[in-house]
Design an enzyme around this catalytic site. Structure first.
Site, mmCIF file in Angstrom:
data_model
loop_
_atom_site.group_PDB
_atom_site.id
_atom_site.type_symbol
_atom_site.label_atom_id
_atom_site.label_comp_id
_atom_site.label_asym_id
_atom_site.label_seq_id
_atom_site.Cartn_x
_atom_site.Cartn_y
_atom_site.Cartn_z
ATOM 1 N N TRP A 121 11.034 55.593 62.780
ATOM 2 C CA TRP A 121 10.001 55.118 61.853
ATOM 3 C C TRP A 121 10.391 55.204 60.375
ATOM 4 O O TRP A 121 11.002 56.179 59.949
ATOM 5 C CB TRP A 121 8.755 55.964 62.085
ATOM 6 C CG TRP A 121 7.658 55.803 61.083
ATOM 7 C CD1 TRP A 121 7.455 56.549 59.956
ATOM 8 C CD2 TRP A 121 6.588 54.851 61.125
ATOM 9 N NE1 TRP A 121 6.319 56.109 59.295
ATOM 10 C CE2 TRP A 121 5.771 55.081 59.996
ATOM 11 C CE3 TRP A 121 6.237 53.824 62.008
ATOM 12 C CZ2 TRP A 121 4.622 54.321 59.725
ATOM 13 C CZ3 TRP A 121 5.094 53.078 61.740
ATOM 14 C CH2 TRP A 121 4.307 53.328 60.609
ATOM 15 N N ASP B 296 6.852 54.344 53.292
ATOM 16 C CA ASP B 296 7.129 54.142 51.861
ATOM 17 C C ASP B 296 8.577 54.421 51.435
ATOM 18 O O ASP B 296 9.151 55.423 51.855
ATOM 19 C CB ASP B 296 6.289 55.103 51.003
ATOM 20 C CG ASP B 296 4.830 55.137 51.353
ATOM 21 O OD1 ASP B 296 4.406 54.395 52.243
ATOM 22 O OD2 ASP B 296 4.110 55.931 50.726
ATOM 23 N N ARG C 58 -1.736 63.253 45.929
ATOM 24 C CA ARG C 58 -0.373 62.964 46.376
ATOM 25 C C ARG C 58 0.369 61.877 45.604
ATOM 26 O O ARG C 58 -0.183 61.172 44.803
ATOM 27 C CB ARG C 58 -0.381 62.602 47.859
ATOM 28 C CG ARG C 58 -1.200 61.384 48.248
ATOM 29 C CD ARG C 58 -1.069 61.165 49.763
ATOM 30 N NE ARG C 58 -1.886 60.060 50.232
ATOM 31 C CZ ARG C 58 -3.129 60.175 50.668
ATOM 32 N NH1 ARG C 58 -3.725 61.356 50.709
ATOM 33 N NH2 ARG C 58 -3.795 59.101 51.055
ATOM 34 N N ASP C 59 1.657 61.782 45.958
ATOM 35 C CA ASP C 59 2.589 60.728 45.549
ATOM 36 C C ASP C 59 2.975 60.789 44.066
ATOM 37 O O ASP C 59 2.741 59.849 43.296
ATOM 38 C CB ASP C 59 2.010 59.335 45.898
ATOM 39 C CG ASP C 59 1.555 59.240 47.357
ATOM 40 O OD1 ASP C 59 2.074 60.010 48.181
ATOM 41 O OD2 ASP C 59 0.684 58.407 47.664
ATOM 42 N N GLU D 122 -3.315 55.284 46.435
ATOM 43 C CA GLU D 122 -2.070 55.954 46.797
ATOM 44 C C GLU D 122 -0.928 55.414 45.934
ATOM 45 O O GLU D 122 -1.003 54.325 45.392
ATOM 46 C CB GLU D 122 -1.712 55.689 48.262
ATOM 47 C CG GLU D 122 -2.786 56.088 49.255
ATOM 48 C CD GLU D 122 -2.348 55.903 50.706
ATOM 49 O OE1 GLU D 122 -2.599 56.827 51.496
ATOM 50 O OE2 GLU D 122 -1.782 54.858 51.070
ATOM 51 N N TRP E 287 -0.595 49.165 56.810
ATOM 52 C CA TRP E 287 -1.091 50.271 57.652
ATOM 53 C C TRP E 287 -1.973 49.772 58.799
ATOM 54 O O TRP E 287 -2.148 50.454 59.802
ATOM 55 C CB TRP E 287 -1.875 51.280 56.800
ATOM 56 C CG TRP E 287 -0.999 52.296 56.133
ATOM 57 C CD1 TRP E 287 -0.868 52.511 54.791
ATOM 58 C CD2 TRP E 287 -0.139 53.255 56.768
ATOM 59 N NE1 TRP E 287 0.036 53.527 54.560
ATOM 60 C CE2 TRP E 287 0.486 54.006 55.759
ATOM 61 C CE3 TRP E 287 0.170 53.549 58.107
ATOM 62 C CZ2 TRP E 287 1.396 55.027 56.037
ATOM 63 C CZ3 TRP E 287 1.078 54.570 58.382
ATOM 64 C CH2 TRP E 287 1.673 55.289 57.355
HETATM 65 C C1 FRU Z 1 1.334 55.521 51.560
HETATM 66 C C2 FRU Z 1 1.202 56.952 52.063
HETATM 67 C C3 FRU Z 1 1.295 57.938 50.919
HETATM 68 C C4 FRU Z 1 1.769 59.184 51.596
HETATM 69 C C5 FRU Z 1 2.699 58.630 52.651
HETATM 70 C C6 FRU Z 1 2.729 59.442 53.897
HETATM 71 O O1 FRU Z 1 1.748 54.629 52.517
HETATM 72 O O2 FRU Z 1 -0.013 57.101 52.773
HETATM 73 O O3 FRU Z 1 0.093 58.110 50.208
HETATM 74 O O4 FRU Z 1 2.396 60.075 50.730
HETATM 75 O O5 FRU Z 1 2.269 57.325 52.926
HETATM 76 O O6 FRU Z 1 3.741 58.997 54.761
#
Ligand code: FRU
Length: 476
Positions: free
Chosen positions: A19, A22, A143-144, A196, A278
């Protein structure tokens, strides 16, 4: 080609197995481009999240180096970014060796915080800065982190998402290790889903003025359903981002998400995104890998009646993969008379077409395999909209909800249309009007190889310029 491999892209990166979501930590250092990515080393769905790692010298041919940052005892390594700490502000370098510093989200059920890891050997091995996060708010969703050096204030700046609140928080740091909150942006624009993967970066506009772009992804939110990405153009003083444009979608197709630009790439701003959604990502019919990234795209700003708009164009490095060129000899497309643009079925191709509508209302491009027409792109020459319809043969096993029709607004003037379309074994990327309007869609052909057919409707159209290149496999 083994049946399982027949959808494997020729010029888009895929991990050998398992898999990918991002892109993470995109970075240019010592002549190498680094692509880290959300990766499950143990399976083909989201889980055991780690950073996979690949390197390239030309942005096209990637060498997969395996896992760089593995999951730590149940703490997953979620998305984030990486920078070269040229002046060793972190103190983590060696004399004459600037460290590469990655900031990422450590994720456990119910807790996300930002962690730091560093490398002193060109990203080959990574060390944790202890088990303690560098930025923790005790939150469930936080996050991120995307980090960059802000030369105006001579310190590091981080943009990080508060997904539930639909906000991006800006932090600053002298050292990459201690972070101070500067401001909050949002909610703004589309707030229909969690926010995100934010990013903030400068771009020159056509008058040579520095402007700032803030990009943030929304899931679910996009007009086409599922994952979408929006951006604002504005100003940034090192503390606060102030938008001067409304939010706009930056890709109108279903499959472009979580884009991130390369750090430390002087002279141009290049990004790539996860070519997926997603909504169905975990059910795509590919094996033994699942997930790919978009072509690297160079970013610029163009003026429009509604203020500056983002332009995305495939990087020039792609041209080196062009093989034989097939020009289109006929220069008038007669109403309703289809013109085949490909000499024979091609696994991957790069098509450019400039058209003027001499009475024609619409140009329709059919991209298909065998007897199928998996992707039909129709463009209003009067400049109102671009529609991409995706239909997959039942035998391919596409996930439910995969097929559909996606639409983008066009603003063409004088019945002129310029299109560049990149087709790989399982994707189509459409750059209309010099990259001002972009649509990205995965497409799984029933038979190996694509043919492309064009037709004008409602009158004739003049082909002003056209080229079709077969694209070769990107190989080191
Ligand atoms: C975006 C996301 C991010 C997160 C990651 C987890 O696609 O949901 O916010 O850090 O993927 O895999």
């Amino acid at each position: 080609t083994r049946p399982a491999e027949r959808h494997r892209p020729l010029f888009h990166f895929t991990p050998a197995r398992h898999w990918l979501n991002d892109p993470n930590g995109l970075l240019h250092f010592g002549g190498e481009y680094h692509l880290f990515f959300q990766h499950n080393p143990f399976g083909s769905t989201h889980g055991h999240m780690s950073w996979g790692h690949a390197v390239s010298r030309d942005l096209m041919a990637w060498e997969d180096l395996g896992v760089a940052l593995p999951e730590r005892e149940g703490r997953a390594i979620f998305s984030g970014s990486a920078v070269v700490d040229w002046h060793n502000t972190s103190g983590l370098g060696l004399p004459d060796v600037p460290p590469l510093v990655a900031l990422y989200t450590g994720h456990r059920e119910g807790h996300q915080a930002q962690y730091l890891a560093y490398s002193r050997d060109r990203g080959r091995t990574w060390h944790d800065l202890g088990e303690v996060p560098v930025l923790d708010r005790g939150k469930c969703d936080f996050r991120d982190p995307k980090v960059f050096w802000h030369s105006g204030t001579e310190r590091w700046v981080m943009a990080v998402a508060h997904p539930t609140e639909r906000q991006v928080e800006i932090f600053s740091s002298p050292s990459l290790r201690d972070w101070t909150s500067e401001s909050l942006f949002g909610p703004a624009g589309d707030t229909s889903g969690p926010w995100e993967v934010p990013e903030l970066f400068p771009l020159m506009d056509e008058d040579g003025l520095e402007r700032w772009v803030l990009k943030v992804d929304v899931y679910p939110g996009r007009p086409a359903g599922g994952s979408g990405c929006q951006y604002f153009v504005g100003t940034f003083d090192g503390r606060t981002f102030s938008p001067t444009t409304p939010a706009r979608w930056l890709d109108h197709g279903p499959d472009f998400y979580a884009a991130l630009s390369f750090s430390d790439l002087p002279g141009r701003r290049v990004w790539l995104g996860w070519m997926n959604n997603w909504r169905y990502a975990s059910r795509l019919p590919t094996e033994p890998w699942r997930g790919t990234v978009s072509v690297p795209r160079e970013l610029s700003l163009a003026e429009s009646a509604e203020g500056p708009v983002l332009r995305q164009q495939p990087v020039a490095e792609l041209d080196r993969l062009q093989g034989a060129e097939f020009g289109v000899r006929e220069h008038t497309l007669r109403d309703g008379v289809p013109l085949i643009l490909t000499p024979h079925a091609l696994p991957a191709l790069d098509l450019s077409l400039d058209l003027a509508g001499r009475g024609a209302r619409r140009l329709v491009l059919h991209i298909g395999s065998g007897d199928q027409e998996e992707v039909v792109i129709s463009c209003d020459l009067g400049g109102r909209r671009l529609v991409l319809r995706r239909t997959t043969a039942p035998s391919v096993g596409a996930p439910e909800g995969f097929d559909g029709e996606y639409e983008a607004p066009l603003t063409a003037a004088d019945h002129l249309l310029s299109l560049r379309i990149l087709v790989d074994r399982s994707s189509v990327e459409v750059f209309a009007q010099d990259g001002r309007v972009v649509m990205t869609a995965l497409a799984f052909p029933e038979e190996a190889g694509w043919t492309v057919r064009a037709a004008a409707q409602g009158g004739d159209a003049e082909v002003l310029r056209s080229s079709v290149y077969a694209l070769r496999r990107a190989a080191p």
